[in-house]
Design a protein around this motif. Structure first.
Motif, PDB file in Angstrom:
ATOM      1  N   LEU A 128     -20.614 -45.046 -11.537  1.00  0.00           N
ATOM      2  CA  LEU A 128     -20.881 -45.202 -10.104  1.00  0.00           C
ATOM      3  C   LEU A 128     -19.604 -45.397  -9.290  1.00  0.00           C
ATOM      4  O   LEU A 128     -19.618 -45.275  -8.066  1.00  0.00           O
ATOM      5  CB  LEU A 128     -21.819 -46.385  -9.879  1.00  0.00           C
ATOM      6  N   TYR A 129     -18.488 -45.690  -9.970  1.00  0.00           N
ATOM      7  CA  TYR A 129     -17.245 -45.965  -9.238  1.00  0.00           C
ATOM      8  C   TYR A 129     -16.068 -45.862 -10.192  1.00  0.00           C
ATOM      9  O   TYR A 129     -16.181 -46.155 -11.378  1.00  0.00           O
ATOM     10  CB  TYR A 129     -17.299 -47.379  -8.639  1.00  0.00           C
ATOM     11  N   GLY A 130     -14.939 -45.394  -9.676  1.00  0.00           N
ATOM     12  CA  GLY A 130     -13.703 -45.469 -10.437  1.00  0.00           C
ATOM     13  C   GLY A 130     -13.059 -44.146 -10.800  1.00  0.00           C
ATOM     14  O   GLY A 130     -11.907 -44.134 -11.238  1.00  0.00           O
ATOM     15  N   ARG A 131     -13.764 -43.031 -10.643  1.00  0.00           N
ATOM     16  CA  ARG A 131     -13.196 -41.743 -11.044  1.00  0.00           C
ATOM     17  C   ARG A 131     -12.711 -40.892  -9.873  1.00  0.00           C
ATOM     18  O   ARG A 131     -12.021 -39.896 -10.084  1.00  0.00           O
ATOM     19  CB  ARG A 131     -14.222 -40.952 -11.861  1.00  0.00           C
ATOM     20  N   MET A 132     -13.079 -41.252  -8.687  1.00  0.00           N
ATOM     21  CA  MET A 132     -12.671 -40.494  -7.511  1.00  0.00           C
ATOM     22  C   MET A 132     -11.480 -41.170  -6.850  1.00  0.00           C
ATOM     23  O   MET A 132     -11.514 -42.367  -6.560  1.00  0.00           O
ATOM     24  CB  MET A 132     -13.814 -40.411  -6.513  1.00  0.00           C
ATOM     25  N   LEU A 133     -10.422 -40.396  -6.616  1.00  0.00           N
ATOM     26  CA  LEU A 133      -9.215 -40.915  -5.971  1.00  0.00           C
ATOM     27  C   LEU A 133      -8.752 -39.939  -4.906  1.00  0.00           C
ATOM     28  O   LEU A 133      -9.138 -38.773  -4.883  1.00  0.00           O
ATOM     29  CB  LEU A 133      -8.089 -41.119  -6.986  1.00  0.00           C
ATOM     30  N   SER A 134      -7.888 -40.443  -4.037  1.00  0.00           N
ATOM     31  CA  SER A 134      -7.247 -39.591  -3.036  1.00  0.00           C
ATOM     32  C   SER A 134      -5.953 -40.284  -2.598  1.00  0.00           C
ATOM     33  O   SER A 134      -5.872 -41.518  -2.634  1.00  0.00           O
ATOM     34  CB  SER A 134      -8.166 -39.366  -1.828  1.00  0.00           C
ATOM     35  N   PRO A 135      -4.942 -39.509  -2.218  1.00  0.00           N
ATOM     36  CA  PRO A 135      -3.652 -40.129  -1.885  1.00  0.00           C
ATOM     37  C   PRO A 135      -3.602 -40.720  -0.486  1.00  0.00           C
ATOM     38  O   PRO A 135      -4.285 -40.246   0.439  1.00  0.00           O
ATOM     39  CB  PRO A 135      -2.670 -38.966  -2.022  1.00  0.00           C
ATOM     40  N   ARG A 136      -2.774 -41.721  -0.316  1.00  0.00           N
ATOM     41  CA  ARG A 136      -2.474 -42.273   1.006  1.00  0.00           C
ATOM     42  C   ARG A 136      -1.623 -41.266   1.781  1.00  0.00           C
ATOM     43  O   ARG A 136      -0.983 -40.397   1.199  1.00  0.00           O
ATOM     44  CB  ARG A 136      -1.709 -43.596   0.854  1.00  0.00           C
ATOM     45  N   PRO A 137      -1.592 -41.371   3.123  1.00  0.00           N
ATOM     46  CA  PRO A 137      -0.844 -40.392   3.927  1.00  0.00           C
ATOM     47  C   PRO A 137       0.648 -40.374   3.609  1.00  0.00           C
ATOM     48  O   PRO A 137       1.230 -41.385   3.213  1.00  0.00           O
ATOM     49  CB  PRO A 137      -1.092 -40.868   5.366  1.00  0.00           C
ATOM     50  N   LEU A 138       1.232 -39.207   3.787  1.00  0.00           N
ATOM     51  CA  LEU A 138       2.673 -39.015   3.636  1.00  0.00           C
ATOM     52  C   LEU A 138       3.192 -38.188   4.800  1.00  0.00           C
ATOM     53  O   LEU A 138       2.468 -37.361   5.361  1.00  0.00           O
ATOM     54  CB  LEU A 138       2.996 -38.303   2.320  1.00  0.00           C
ATOM     55  N   SER A 139       4.452 -38.388   5.130  1.00  0.00           N
ATOM     56  CA  SER A 139       5.080 -37.621   6.205  1.00  0.00           C
ATOM     57  C   SER A 139       5.619 -36.299   5.657  1.00  0.00           C
ATOM     58  O   SER A 139       6.328 -36.270   4.639  1.00  0.00           O
ATOM     59  CB  SER A 139       6.231 -38.415   6.826  1.00  0.00           C
ATOM     60  N   ARG A 140       5.304 -35.228   6.349  1.00  0.00           N
ATOM     61  CA  ARG A 140       5.830 -33.913   5.969  1.00  0.00           C
ATOM     62  C   ARG A 140       7.355 -33.882   6.039  1.00  0.00           C
ATOM     63  O   ARG A 140       7.995 -33.042   5.400  1.00  0.00           O
ATOM     64  CB  ARG A 140       5.255 -32.833   6.886  1.00  0.00           C
ATOM     65  N   ARG A 141       7.934 -34.789   6.808  1.00  0.00           N
ATOM     66  CA  ARG A 141       9.390 -34.780   6.992  1.00  0.00           C
ATOM     67  C   ARG A 141      10.154 -34.973   5.686  1.00  0.00           C
ATOM     68  O   ARG A 141      11.309 -34.553   5.577  1.00  0.00           O
ATOM     69  CB  ARG A 141       9.797 -35.858   7.997  1.00  0.00           C
ATOM     70  N   ILE A 142       9.520 -35.586   4.699  1.00  0.00           N
ATOM     71  CA  ILE A 142      10.230 -35.814   3.440  1.00  0.00           C
ATOM     72  C   ILE A 142      10.490 -34.506   2.707  1.00  0.00           C
ATOM     73  O   ILE A 142      11.254 -34.475   1.730  1.00  0.00           O
ATOM     74  CB  ILE A 142       9.482 -36.807   2.524  1.00  0.00           C
ATOM     75  N   LEU A 143       9.880 -33.411   3.167  1.00  0.00           N
ATOM     76  CA  LEU A 143      10.086 -32.112   2.528  1.00  0.00           C
ATOM     77  C   LEU A 143      11.308 -31.383   3.072  1.00  0.00           C
ATOM     78  O   LEU A 143      11.613 -30.275   2.624  1.00  0.00           O
ATOM     79  CB  LEU A 143       8.846 -31.228   2.702  1.00  0.00           C
ATOM     80  N   GLY A 144      11.997 -31.978   4.026  1.00  0.00           N
ATOM     81  CA  GLY A 144      13.204 -31.353   4.548  1.00  0.00           C
ATOM     82  C   GLY A 144      12.937 -29.985   5.126  1.00  0.00           C
ATOM     83  O   GLY A 144      12.055 -29.817   5.977  1.00  0.00           O
ATOM     84  N   LYS A 145      13.656 -28.973   4.670  1.00  0.00           N
ATOM     85  CA  LYS A 145      13.524 -27.628   5.239  1.00  0.00           C
ATOM     86  C   LYS A 145      12.152 -27.009   4.983  1.00  0.00           C
ATOM     87  O   LYS A 145      11.771 -26.036   5.639  1.00  0.00           O
ATOM     88  CB  LYS A 145      14.606 -26.704   4.679  1.00  0.00           C
ATOM     89  N   PHE A 146      11.390 -27.568   4.042  1.00  0.00           N
ATOM     90  CA  PHE A 146      10.054 -27.038   3.761  1.00  0.00           C
ATOM     91  C   PHE A 146       8.950 -27.755   4.544  1.00  0.00           C
ATOM     92  O   PHE A 146       7.770 -27.443   4.363  1.00  0.00           O
ATOM     93  CB  PHE A 146       9.756 -27.119   2.262  1.00  0.00           C
ATOM     94  N   ALA A 147       9.308 -28.710   5.399  1.00  0.00           N
ATOM     95  CA  ALA A 147       8.295 -29.472   6.143  1.00  0.00           C
ATOM     96  C   ALA A 147       7.407 -28.549   6.970  1.00  0.00           C
ATOM     97  O   ALA A 147       6.190 -28.736   7.045  1.00  0.00           O
ATOM     98  CB  ALA A 147       8.970 -30.513   7.039  1.00  0.00           C
TER      99      ALA A 147
END
Length: 533
Positions: A128-147
């Motif tokens: 009933l719980y524990g297998r579904m996950l999702s990431p916290r937000p991240l800034s696209r800026r950390i990708l540098g030229k690929f942002a």
């Protein structure tokens, strides 16, 4: 382009998982993406990731095991699948927890548990719980030229997966925005996103930090083979020019599905069709490349099938995956005007896509029918429906609606009358709508059964919509591509939706596209590192 140890074709979750693991193992890796946008279908997704026995759940004191996961997969799989897929299920159950821990250590991804049950939680090994996950937000800026190269989505990635669940964004978008407006403002100011944006930002950043080279705008045209039939690289095309890339240790095909190739889609998914919710570049490149060197293609009739609302993406008609078919005062019927599934069923897409012995659809075309109160439940529904103004039909009577939809009037009237009788009793005798763990969770309380008895009445198609096909190169449990006789094509690997996916149209959790995709990319790289020297 020079020489590399590993060439990864595609840039979604399976591709980046493979690239990252190979690079952290000391190999020189090139990822090529035929479009100008990185991230594939995964970047557009809600980023629900189904991983059993994961370390995040364990740290929260939630009991789970690889053995329970395998028991669950065996219990809920389609009949007859175990003979072909059991070894792959076992490999997934074994590797998935290690994959998630590896990503958590080697990327900026911060996975959090999502309060969603397994859709078959009552089955052996279900949770009933524990297998579904999702990431916290991240800034696209950390990708540098690929942002600026990260693919955007039709989904509201300013919100996290959990926020969408908790705030009920579909029914209360304005209220949801007001509740978390400081977070939304901060994410806008920092160019941050949740869901698929966060997932692919974290994966690509991890790859870049590990030395992976990314080349957008480059398409694999043919695979290169040594005299002993070993795959040794690929001929690629970029800006009208062709060149060859040598891959000393192997090539990983992770190009996604084939749903945007009309001929392939119509051959493997005959019958009424509504929309596609994936990038237009998913044209079966990987499946065609694998077949060209003698690979067996399998599970070509499987896909991530789920209802989609009409929308626009990059200036063209597109599908937006959304649970709009389980609203009060509405039901789903087949071409005979009969119900055939619980509208709250997680795998309603499988039911819509059901085939007969001849491969022809059993239920299509299908329709959602209800009364005018359905339209009052969601502002977003009315907004997206406006993209196809002829989609929603209206009539003052049920017989009039049946005529507009092409349904037998008597059958539809009988079906609606039967539904209304269930509403009066508070129990869906036919399909038990809202009664199991998943459906009770999704039904948002006891008022799940509402009659269809106040005109005007409305109806619309709810045919097969595809978020990604799941057929492709047949692999073994080590992600090595196989020929029809079961022999291995040396140097060639497949992962994600470009492989014959061992979890097909019947999903075992809300994240059973991304979770297995990430894991099979990881498994492919592990095989390259440990067996292909």
């Amino acid at each position: 382009m020079g020489e590399y140890d590993v060439l990864v074709i595609g840039s979604g979750s399976a591709a980046c998982s493979a690239a990252l693991r190979a690079a952290k193992g000391g190999l020189k890796v090139l990822v090529i993406e035929k479009s100008e946008w990185l991230g594939g279908t995964s970047a557009m997704s809600g980023a629900g990731v189904w991983i059993p026995a994961n370390h995040v759940a364990a740290e929260a004191g939630i009991a789970d095991s690889r053995e329970d996961a395998l028991a669950y997969l065996r219990a809920v799989a389609p009949e007859g699948w175990e003979q072909k897929e059991d070894a792959l299920w076992g490999a997934f159950a074994k590797a998935a927890p290690d994959m998630l821990r590896f990503l958590s250590v080697n990327t900026p991804l911060d996975f959090r548990l999502i309060n969603e049950p397994d859709p078959f939680a009552e089955a052996p090994g279900g949770k009933l719980y524990g297998r579904m996950l999702s990431p916290r937000p991240l800034s696209r800026r950390i990708l540098g030229k690929f942002a600026r190269s990260l693919r955007r989505s039709t989904l509201p990635h300013s919100f996290t997966y959990q926020e969408i669940v908790d705030l009920d964004l579909y029914h209360h978008p304005i209220r949801a925005g007001f509740k978390v407006w400081p977070k939304l403002l901060w994410r806008w100011l920092t160019n941050s996103g949740g869901q698929g944006t966060a997932l692919m930002t974290g994966l690509i950043k991890g790859c870049l930090d590990a030395g992976v080279t990314f080349q957008p705008g480059m398409r694999a045209v043919t695979l290169l083979q040594d005299p002993d039939s070993r795959i040794a690289g690929a001929e690629v095309e970029s800006k009208g020019r062709r060149t060859k890339i040598v891959a000393r240790r192997g090539v990983v095909i992770a190009t996604g599905g084939f749903e945007w190739d009309a001929e392939m889609r119509e051959r493997h998914f005959p019958g009424a069709f509504d929309r596609i919710g994936s990038p237009r570049g998913n044209e079966g490149d990987g499946q065609k490349l694998a077949a060209s060197v003698g690979a067996q293609l399998d599970r070509m009739d499987q896909a991530n099938v789920y209802p989609c609302l009409p929308t626009r993406y990059q200036g063209k008609s597109h599908g937006l995956p959304m649970t709009f078919q389980a609203e009060p005062h509405s039901i789903v019927v087949d071409r005979h005007g009969k119900r055939f599934v619980s509208e709250n069923a997680f795998n309603i897409g499988e039911a819509i896509d059901a085939r007969g012995p001849d491969g022809a659809p059993i239920h299509l075309p299908c329709y959602l029918v209800g009364d005018h109160r359905f339209l009052k439940t969601s502002l977003p529904f009315r907004w997206y429906a406006s993209y196809e103004r002829e989609w929603v039909k209206k009539a003052d009577t049920i017989a009039g609606l049946a005529a507009k939809l092409g349904l037998p009037a008597a059958a539809l009237e009988e079906t609606i009358a039967r539904w209304n009788s269930f509403c009066a009793k508070g129990h869906d005798t036919d399909f038990h709508r809202g009664e199991n763990g998943w459906e009770a969770y999704k039904a948002h309380g006891p008022d799940r059964l509402k009659p269809i008895d106040k005109g005007p009445y409305i109806g619309m198609t709810i045919n097969r919509s595809i978020l990604g096909t799941k057929g492709g190169a047949r692999t073994n449990e080590r992600a090595q591509v196989l020929r029809p006789d079961g022999s291995i094509i040396p140097g060639l690997y497949a992962a994600g939706l470009a492989m014959a996916n061992p979890i097909g149209t019947r999903a075992v959790g809300a994240g059973t596209t991304l979770g297995p995709n990430l894991t099979w990319g990881f498994i492919a790289a592990e095989t390259i590192l440990h067996q292909n020297r």
